[in-house]
Design a protein around this motif. Structure first.
Motif, PDB file in Angstrom:
ATOM      1  N   MET A 278       0.813  -1.216   0.000  1.00  0.00           N
ATOM      2  CA  MET A 278       0.000   0.000   0.000  1.00  0.00           C
ATOM      3  C   MET A 278       0.849   1.270   0.000  1.00  0.00           C
ATOM      4  O   MET A 278       0.640   2.190   0.782  1.00  0.00           O
ATOM      5  N   GLY A 279       1.842   1.275  -0.895  1.00  0.00           N
ATOM      6  CA  GLY A 279       2.622   2.481  -1.148  1.00  0.00           C
ATOM      7  C   GLY A 279       3.767   2.736  -0.217  1.00  0.00           C
ATOM      8  O   GLY A 279       4.534   3.687  -0.426  1.00  0.00           O
ATOM      9  N   ARG A 280       3.943   1.944   0.809  1.00  0.00           N
ATOM     10  CA  ARG A 280       4.949   2.212   1.834  1.00  0.00           C
ATOM     11  C   ARG A 280       6.352   2.338   1.257  1.00  0.00           C
ATOM     12  O   ARG A 280       7.150   3.158   1.727  1.00  0.00           O
ATOM     13  N   THR A 281       6.695   1.547   0.245  1.00  0.00           N
ATOM     14  CA  THR A 281       8.072   1.534  -0.268  1.00  0.00           C
ATOM     15  C   THR A 281       8.275   2.377  -1.521  1.00  0.00           C
ATOM     16  O   THR A 281       9.324   2.300  -2.151  1.00  0.00           O
ATOM     17  N   GLY A 282       7.276   3.195  -1.889  1.00  0.00           N
ATOM     18  CA  GLY A 282       7.402   4.034  -3.074  1.00  0.00           C
ATOM     19  C   GLY A 282       6.814   3.426  -4.319  1.00  0.00           C
ATOM     20  O   GLY A 282       6.747   4.066  -5.367  1.00  0.00           O
ATOM     21  N   THR A 283       6.384   2.171  -4.235  1.00  0.00           N
ATOM     22  CA  THR A 283       5.542   1.525  -5.240  1.00  0.00           C
ATOM     23  C   THR A 283       4.327   0.998  -4.483  1.00  0.00           C
ATOM     24  O   THR A 283       4.371   0.844  -3.255  1.00  0.00           O
ATOM     25  N   ALA A 359      10.498  10.484  -1.756  1.00  0.00           N
ATOM     26  CA  ALA A 359      11.163  11.685  -1.240  1.00  0.00           C
ATOM     27  C   ALA A 359      11.561  11.506   0.215  1.00  0.00           C
ATOM     28  O   ALA A 359      12.611  12.002   0.654  1.00  0.00           O
ATOM     29  N   ILE A 360      10.742  10.795   0.999  1.00  0.00           N
ATOM     30  CA  ILE A 360      11.096  10.495   2.388  1.00  0.00           C
ATOM     31  C   ILE A 360      12.375   9.675   2.427  1.00  0.00           C
ATOM     32  O   ILE A 360      13.274   9.936   3.233  1.00  0.00           O
ATOM     33  N   GLY A 383      16.442  -0.061   3.658  1.00  0.00           N
ATOM     34  CA  GLY A 383      15.007   0.077   3.453  1.00  0.00           C
ATOM     35  C   GLY A 383      14.679   0.662   2.106  1.00  0.00           C
ATOM     36  O   GLY A 383      15.559   0.961   1.288  1.00  0.00           O
ATOM     37  N   ARG A 384      13.395   0.837   1.880  1.00  0.00           N
ATOM     38  CA  ARG A 384      12.887   1.419   0.643  1.00  0.00           C
ATOM     39  C   ARG A 384      11.739   2.360   0.966  1.00  0.00           C
ATOM     40  O   ARG A 384      10.903   2.067   1.826  1.00  0.00           O
ATOM     41  N   GLY A 385      11.701   3.473   0.260  1.00  0.00           N
ATOM     42  CA  GLY A 385      10.606   4.414   0.452  1.00  0.00           C
ATOM     43  C   GLY A 385      10.548   4.897   1.879  1.00  0.00           C
ATOM     44  O   GLY A 385      11.557   5.326   2.462  1.00  0.00           O
ATOM     45  N   ALA A 386       9.365   4.810   2.472  1.00  0.00           N
ATOM     46  CA  ALA A 386       9.164   5.246   3.850  1.00  0.00           C
ATOM     47  C   ALA A 386       9.147   4.060   4.803  1.00  0.00           C
ATOM     48  O   ALA A 386       8.453   4.056   5.818  1.00  0.00           O
ATOM     49  N   MET A 387       9.933   3.038   4.475  1.00  0.00           N
ATOM     50  CA  MET A 387      10.116   1.856   5.323  1.00  0.00           C
ATOM     51  C   MET A 387      11.618   1.673   5.503  1.00  0.00           C
ATOM     52  O   MET A 387      12.280   0.983   4.724  1.00  0.00           O
TER      53      MET A 387
END
Length: 467
Positions: A278-283, A359-360, A383-387
């Protein structure tokens, strides 16, 4: 620059998106409420930060004492669209006016079908799909196993080192960490087999210098399958990024290698995207980073913006292999939660949230990744994205330093930044900021965390490390 989706709500007094300490942490009112909690609530429930929240909005949690905390937890990856998202509030409020529950297995409502439609279209895999809705992540995992067993006629389930899948009896058996998740709760189901995972920092068996951790782990997985008989396995269940195990991004090639093994032996590959999806990693889904689709994909946590909802989405022939009445649950796909999920889907339509997640990551890497070289206590930033996560260990021996993770997290709490620890050894600080957090607020929280790490590194002594 991190963009914030337009808020069309007309709140009279928006919660200021800034950190503020009005009292010591925890404050007097929280201490009073916590004492009452101890008299009323089972001691089996732990707590990370003993403050009582009064309001939450965007990237801020405000407690009953007037303190405002930067939220780097998102309710353990649940409130990715914010803890009081306007779209979620409006849809849920409108549904409250109609009805709160009927049980989808008794009388139907269209929001259940619409949630399934969206997941069928958006989960990875170019094949015909069906979806079943439930309430919790553990329910989703257990039902995926039920579906795989019904479709294959097999019993065994393959899971991996450092995995976390839930707190029910079966999912505890599937979870690697004993304390606190499995301790004192046995006996657990026996048809669960654990195999090596491809942890790039801690390769299977120690790993030779320069060895490929994915290849080593896959060889170990093949050996495990051979030992038990690959024809006995209904499913292999894997997190595309391991959550409670330490936010471990598997070595490149591991997930695609599991896909090959699953296809070779007729095993259902289940992607547990409950925390990473659900979008946590930027995808939309973390498995997209590796270009690998599971036969079944699991979602929960951020799926409904804070309301309890989970889903099992998979190949139509698998999902339809279960006899009518074999799946369900009284609260499965509750209409309030379904409306909340439809609001979450709307939030993802323009791509802003996915851009925010990326961006995070960029901002956090800029601030935190240099700590690996600048200190002698950060073994890895990953990590990836906001994780994202920092693992604390001796850089040469990899001796875990849970003492540092705990003290640094406590320092952040005292300064108004909510962080969580995780990892098999409890030596990882994980970051799960809401995808709607502003860049200014994010960087303030990152600065507090960075300062706490530098202070701890300066004061750390080798004797502090656990034996």
């Amino acid at each position: 620059m991190i963009e914030t989706p337009m808020d069309t709500a007309t709140a009279a007094a928006p919660l200021p998106q800034s950190r503020h300490l009005a009292t010591a942490v925890p404050g007097p009112r929280s201490l009073q409420l916590h004492a009452e909690r101890a008299e009323q609530v089972s001691a089996g429930f732990g707590t990370v930060l003993p403050v009582f929240v009064d309001r939450a909005e965007g990237g801020i949690l405000a407690d009953v004492d007037g303190n405002r905390f930067i939220d780097f937890a998102s309710g353990i990856a649940v409130t990715s669209v914010g803890a009081s998202n306007p779209r979620v509030r409006r849809r849920v409020a409108a549904q409250l006016e109609r009805f709160t529950h009927t049980c989808f297995m008794v009388t139907e409502y269209d929001s259940f079908t619409q949630v399934c439609r969206w997941l069928n279209r958006h989960t990875p895999g170019a094949f015909d799909k069906r979806t079943a809705l439930f309430s919790t992540g553990a329910e989703a995992v257990e039902n995926a196993v039920k579906i795989a067993r019904a479709a294959t006629g097999r019993a065994n389930v393959l899971v991996f080192d450092e995995a976390y899948h839930g707190r029910s009896l079966l999912t505890m058996a599937m979870t690697a960490k004993v304390n606190p998740y499995r301790l004192n709760f046995g006996p657990l189901p026996a048809e669960v087999v654990r195999a090596a995972s491809a942890n790039p920092l801690r390769a299977p068996g120690g790993g030779a210098a320069g060895a490929d951790p994915a290849a080593a782990a896959l060889a170990a997985v093949e050996a495990t399958l051979a030992e038990h008989g690959p024809e006995s396995f209904a499913a292999m269940v894997v997190e595309p990024i391991q959550g409670e195990g330490g936010f471990i991004v598997p070595a490149p090639g591991f997930l695609s290698g599991l896909r090959t093994l699953a296809d070779r032996h007729g095993i259902v590959l289940v992607m547990d995207e409950i925390q990473a999806g659900m979008g946590r990693t930027g995808t939309l889904f973390a498995s997209e980073h590796e270009g690998v689709a599971g036969d079944i994909t699991l979602t929960a946590k951020a799926l409904a913006g804070g309301l309890p909802l989970s889903a099992v989405t998979g190949r139509a022939e698998l999902m339809n292999a279960v006899h009518t009445g074999g799946l369900g649950g009284t609260y499965a796909g509750n209409p309030l939660a379904c409306e909340a999920a439809l609001a979450v889907f709307e939030e993802f339509e323009d791509g802003t949230l996915l851009a925010n997640a990326r961006a995070i990551e960029a901002a956090a890497r800029e601030v935190l990744e240099p700590l690996v070289e600048q200190t002698g206590v950060v073994a890895q930033f990953r990590g990836r994205g906001a994780m994202l996560a920092l693992e604390f260990a001796d850089p040469e021996t990899l001796q875990p330093r849970p003492d540092l993770a705990q003290s640094i997290s406590a320092s952040c709490h005292a300064q108004g930044v909510l962080t969580l620890t995780c990892g098999t050894y409890g030596n990882v600080i994980r970051l799960l900021p809401p995808l709607v957090m502003s860049e200014e607020l994010l960087r303030d929280g990152l600065a507090v965390l960075r300062s706490a790490v530098l202070d701890a590194a300066q004061n750390a002594a080798p004797s502090d490390a656990p034996a």
